[in-house]
Motif scaffolding. Structure first.
Motif, short mmCIF file in Angstrom:
data_model
loop_
_atom_site.label_atom_id
_atom_site.label_comp_id
_atom_site.label_asym_id
_atom_site.label_seq_id
_atom_site.Cartn_x
_atom_site.Cartn_y
_atom_site.Cartn_z
N TYR A 89 43.00 42.61 26.85
CA TYR A 89 43.73 43.18 27.98
C TYR A 89 42.80 43.41 29.18
CZ TYR A 89 45.99 46.95 30.66
OH TYR A 89 46.50 47.73 31.67
N ARG A 90 41.66 44.07 28.94
CA ARG A 90 40.70 44.35 30.02
C ARG A 90 40.15 43.06 30.62
NH1 ARG A 90 36.81 47.27 27.51
NH2 ARG A 90 35.46 45.47 27.31
N SER A 91 39.82 42.10 29.77
CA SER A 91 39.27 40.82 30.23
C SER A 91 40.26 40.07 31.12
CB SER A 91 38.89 39.98 29.01
OG SER A 91 38.53 38.69 29.40
N PHE A 92 41.54 40.06 30.71
CA PHE A 92 42.57 39.39 31.51
C PHE A 92 42.68 40.06 32.88
CE2 PHE A 92 45.64 36.76 28.78
CZ PHE A 92 44.65 36.38 27.89
N LEU A 93 42.70 41.39 32.91
CA LEU A 93 42.81 42.10 34.18
C LEU A 93 41.59 41.85 35.08
CD1 LEU A 93 44.30 45.60 33.29
CD2 LEU A 93 45.34 43.84 34.72
N LEU A 94 40.39 41.96 34.52
CA LEU A 94 39.17 41.72 35.30
C LEU A 94 39.20 40.33 35.93
CD1 LEU A 94 36.46 43.30 32.97
CD2 LEU A 94 36.77 43.86 35.39
N SER A 95 39.52 39.34 35.14
CA SER A 95 39.53 37.96 35.61
C SER A 95 40.58 37.74 36.70
CB SER A 95 39.78 37.02 34.44
OG SER A 95 39.84 35.68 34.89
N LYS A 96 41.79 38.20 36.45
CA LYS A 96 42.87 37.99 37.42
C LYS A 96 42.59 38.73 38.74
CE LYS A 96 46.95 36.88 34.64
NZ LYS A 96 46.37 36.35 33.43
N LEU A 97 42.10 39.96 38.65
CA LEU A 97 41.82 40.73 39.86
C LEU A 97 40.65 40.15 40.65
CD1 LEU A 97 42.50 44.29 38.46
CD2 LEU A 97 43.60 43.29 40.48
N GLU A 98 39.65 39.63 39.96
CA GLU A 98 38.53 38.98 40.65
C GLU A 98 39.00 37.77 41.43
OE1 GLU A 98 34.78 38.34 38.93
OE2 GLU A 98 34.47 40.48 39.16
N LYS A 99 39.89 36.99 40.83
CA LYS A 99 40.36 35.75 41.48
C LYS A 99 41.24 36.03 42.68
CE LYS A 99 39.68 33.02 37.39
NZ LYS A 99 40.20 32.64 36.10
N THR A 100 41.93 37.16 42.70
CA THR A 100 42.79 37.48 43.84
C THR A 100 41.99 37.95 45.05
OG1 THR A 100 43.06 39.80 43.18
CG2 THR A 100 44.67 38.21 42.31
N LYS A 101 40.79 38.46 44.82
CA LYS A 101 39.91 38.98 45.89
C LYS A 101 40.56 40.14 46.66
CE LYS A 101 37.37 34.64 46.64
NZ LYS A 101 36.84 34.60 45.34
N ILE A 102 41.41 40.90 45.98
CA ILE A 102 41.99 42.09 46.60
C ILE A 102 40.88 43.09 46.90
CG2 ILE A 102 43.52 44.09 46.23
CD1 ILE A 102 45.19 42.30 44.34
N PHE A 103 39.94 43.21 45.97
CA PHE A 103 38.86 44.19 46.08
C PHE A 103 37.53 43.51 46.38
CE2 PHE A 103 42.11 45.95 43.27
CZ PHE A 103 42.37 47.15 43.92
N LYS A 104 36.65 44.27 46.99
CA LYS A 104 35.28 43.77 47.24
C LYS A 104 34.61 43.44 45.92
CE LYS A 104 30.91 45.44 49.15
NZ LYS A 104 30.24 46.61 49.79
#
Length: 197
Positions: A89-104
């Motif tokens: 679960y954590r790995s999926f979230l980290l990966s998806k959020l990194e790819k969106t570039k919402i956050f620095k």
């Protein structure tokens, strides 16, 4: 006496041969993360998000693949997750959020860096549900998005995703879990995107 000794030796040899011929049926499954659509207009911030390790009930803190049939829980004998459901679960979230570039930056709870936001999760369900009418996987997660500076919850939501299992075999069960977790984590990313400034 010699007769018993010969029987013992022969039985030991046959028993030893049978051990060597046994096949290990154990299978470990890795859930694979899908790409998130690049056509979605994601916000861009200079903030840092920290994803805390999800809390979960003791029975889910295991690599066992759990199914509940007629309200009785059990596990598959030869099939296991390659990692804990909370880590997938954590790995999926980290990966998806990194790819969106919402956050620095998107960091895990082990990081010593300070963050602007924290994502807290509690996994309530990660199992196959079987009854006379239905066969599906269920993943239920309670999520808080927290503003660290203000020390308050920005938004809270309970996600409860179900994905049908086409056939009752381990391959279909695995595919249902993978599709379900990808759908759930994509929905969480979209939810975060709509709730930050």
């Amino acid at each position: 006496m010699k007769k018993y000794l010969y029987i013992f030796i022969l039985s030991f040899i046959f028993y030893g041969c049978s051990i060597n011929n046994q096949v290990d049926k154990t299978q470990m499954f890795i859930l694979k993360n899908d790409e998130i659509s690049s056509n979605i207009p994601f916000k861009k911030t200079t903030k840092i998000l920290k994803i805390k390790s999800a809390t979960l009930p003791l029975y889910l803190n295991s690599k066992s693949i759990i199914y509940t049939q007629n309200n009785i829980s059990n596990t598959y004998a030869y099939h296991f997750w390659a990692d804990l459901p909370s880590n997938f679960y954590r790995s999926f979230l980290l990966s998806k959020l990194e790819k969106t570039k919402i956050f620095k930056a998107v960091i895990s709870s082990q990081s010593s860096l300070n963050a602007d936001y924290i994502l807290e999760s509690r996994i309530d369900s990660f199992e196959q549900i079987l009854n006379s009418k239905q066969n599906y996987t269920q993943i239920a997660v309670s999520v808080n998005l927290i503003d660290v500076k203000e020390n308050k919850i920005i938004v809270h939501r309970f996600f409860n995703h179900k994905e049908n299992i086409e056939q009752n075999n381990i391959s279909s069960i695995y595919q249902s879990f993978e599709k379900n977790l990808n759908s759930l984590t994509t929905d969480i990313v979209l939810w975060i995107n709509s709730n930050i400034d």
